[in-house]
Design an enzyme around this catalytic site. Structure first.
Site, PDB file in Angstrom:
ATOM      1  N   ASP A 142      15.435  -5.400  -1.366  1.00 28.06           N
ATOM      2  CA  ASP A 142      14.981  -4.813  -2.625  1.00 28.06           C
ATOM      3  C   ASP A 142      14.420  -3.407  -2.411  1.00 28.06           C
ATOM      4  O   ASP A 142      13.337  -3.070  -2.880  1.00 28.06           O
ATOM      5  CB  ASP A 142      13.932  -5.701  -3.295  1.00 28.06           C
ATOM      6  CG  ASP A 142      13.684  -5.299  -4.753  1.00 28.06           C
ATOM      7  OD1 ASP A 142      14.569  -4.673  -5.348  1.00 28.06           O
ATOM      8  OD2 ASP A 142      12.586  -5.602  -5.270  1.00 28.06           O
ATOM      9  N   HIS A 194      15.666  -2.998  -7.513  1.00 27.29           N
ATOM     10  CA  HIS A 194      15.758  -3.447  -8.905  1.00 27.29           C
ATOM     11  C   HIS A 194      15.281  -2.380  -9.892  1.00 27.29           C
ATOM     12  O   HIS A 194      15.560  -2.472 -11.084  1.00 27.29           O
ATOM     13  CB  HIS A 194      14.992  -4.762  -9.120  1.00 27.29           C
ATOM     14  CG  HIS A 194      13.503  -4.650  -9.109  1.00 27.29           C
ATOM     15  ND1 HIS A 194      12.735  -4.956  -8.016  1.00 27.29           N
ATOM     16  CD2 HIS A 194      12.627  -4.280 -10.077  1.00 27.29           C
ATOM     17  CE1 HIS A 194      11.458  -4.791  -8.309  1.00 27.29           C
ATOM     18  NE2 HIS A 194      11.371  -4.379  -9.559  1.00 27.29           N
ATOM     19  N   SER A 227       6.469  -1.548  -9.707  1.00 27.57           N
ATOM     20  CA  SER A 227       7.500  -1.803  -8.702  1.00 27.57           C
ATOM     21  C   SER A 227       7.927  -0.509  -8.030  1.00 27.57           C
ATOM     22  O   SER A 227       8.248   0.484  -8.700  1.00 27.57           O
ATOM     23  CB  SER A 227       8.721  -2.454  -9.344  1.00 27.57           C
ATOM     24  OG  SER A 227       8.408  -3.746  -9.805  1.00 27.57           O
TER      25      SER A 227
END
Length: 410
Positions: A171, A141, A255
């Protein structure tokens, strides 16, 4: 008479003497002589101290050279600098240089011309250096929708990166850069050995590159947490992510960054947090032992090579009561499983005899609750070339078959 509350500040008066009366003159003379003698004696001692140390009368080191003026013997003020080294600082030192910023650059149309803009930033971990190339793992993402990707180092240098492959289910994404600026590569740890309460450290770039290399400390709050994921936005879970739960602060921009243990070893890729008003301190990371085979496939093939069954399915929870009874003809006690809506011609499922409207309820004798559990068993527990036992219902009757899994051909 005693002054309470002032410790040694107590005045004594001769019996019958008023507090404000002047003391006798002779007593004042004794006091002045004693004071002058004490001052002279102190000065003599201070002047003689260096000589006393040199002659061994006073031990060397009773006062450090930094605190003593050799000319006067007087004490001078010293600035103290502390070098604090702990297990945490050692772990950060071991891993920090391997964590970089990842910049998602997208083209945007303006009135005048096309422009390149930084659409978002995240973090990444350098996990391999080979020849003149270095490899970085980050979240899918973080790079989703990018026209270009740049990697930012702690000194502000930004270099172009190539996306080798990405996987939305896990992911994860792998990037390739020139190794010229790389000074450190992360060391993989063993996430299977993590224990609740074990200290961990999150390293990344929360809220953008201005906070690059930020360090937060916490503990492992839980292992093997299962988080449902809705990948296509239809409101139904498509996948179940197994993650590490930690209370180390993980914010937007973290992230793709590193979750390391107290030895500075990479044990997780920071992925998400539970962002609700009533929730605090729940960060989630992808265990590195689950990520490594995905990383290897993305680096080598540009995709994840997973076992292929060859069916389109729908969870029974999404099927109306009418179709459960009239179309699928299921017994009343069968409420969990997945309905087969389509079977790809020539697929492993087709070769094993599976048909439209079959309802899969078990794989290798493990219950299948929904699509997410089917995918988890297929993609995590099985490999290409494995055989898998499938238990299913057809026209209300329970049956089973064996499927030999292959790799999906594009």
């Amino acid at each position: 008479m005693i002054n309470e509350g002032f410790g040694d500040s107590v005045e004594h008066y001769d019996e019958g003497q008023e507090p404000n009366s002047r003391p006798p003159k002779r007593r004042r003379g004794y006091f002045a002589s004693a004071l002058i003698g004490a001052i002279i004696g102190a000065l003599i001692v201070l002047l003689l101290m260096p000589a006393l140390v040199r002659n061994g009368i006073l031990p060397d080191g009773w006062m450090t050279d930094e605190n003593r003026d050799e000319r006067t013997g007087s004490t001078i003020q010293k600035s103290v600098s502390l070098d604090v080294t702990t297990a945490v600082t050692k772990a950060v030192s071991e891993a920090n240089a391997a964590v970089v910023g990842v910049v998602n650059i997208q083209n945007s149309e303006s009135f005048w011309n096309d422009e390149r803009t930084d659409a978002g930033t995240g973090s990444g971990v350098i996990y391999k250096k080979q020849g003149n190339k270095a490899y970085i793992v980050t979240n899918y993402h973080v790079i989703k929708g990018a026209n270009e990707i740049e990697v930012s180092f702690s000194n502000g240098t930004r270099v172009s990166a190539k996306i080798l492959g990405s996987d939305d289910l896990m992911d994860l994404a792998v990037l390739e850069i020139d190794a010229g600026h790389v000074t450190k590569v992360a060391t993989f740890g063993n996430s299977d050995k993590l224990k609740a309460g074990e200290p961990v450290i999150a390293i990344g770039n929360p809220l953008g590159l201005q906070f690059s290399g930020s360090v937060t400390q916490g503990v492992v709050s839980g292992v093997n947490r299962v988080i449902p994921q809705d990948l296509n936005g239809d409101g139904n879970p498509d996948w179940q992510s197994e993650v590490i739960q930690t209370d180390a602060a993980i914010n937007p921009g973290n992230s793709g960054g590193a979750l390391v243990n107290i030895d500075g070893e990479l044990i997780g890729i920071n992925s998400m947090k539970i962002a609700q008003e009533a929730v605090e301190g729940i960060g989630l990371a992808i265990p590195i032992n689950m990520a490594r085979p995905i990383i290897n496939d993305l680096e080598r093939y540009g995709e994840v090579r997973r076992p292929y069954l060859g069916v389109s399915t729908l969870s029974l929870s999404e099927v109306s009561g009418y179709h459960l009874k009239e179309t699928l003809k299921l017994p009343h006690d069968v409420v969990n499983g997945v309905a087969v809506l389509k079977v790809e011609p020539g697929s492993p499922a087709a070769k094993a005899g599976l048909k439209e409207y079959d309802v899969i309820v078990e794989l290798d004798h493990s219950k299948v609750r929904d699509i997410a559990t089917l995918r988890k068993h297929l993609y995590i527990e099985k490999e290409i070339g494995d055989k898998m036992n499938v238990t299913f219902y057809r026209d209300g009757k329970k049956k089973s078959t064996e499927v030999k899994l292959t790799r999906q051909m594009k």
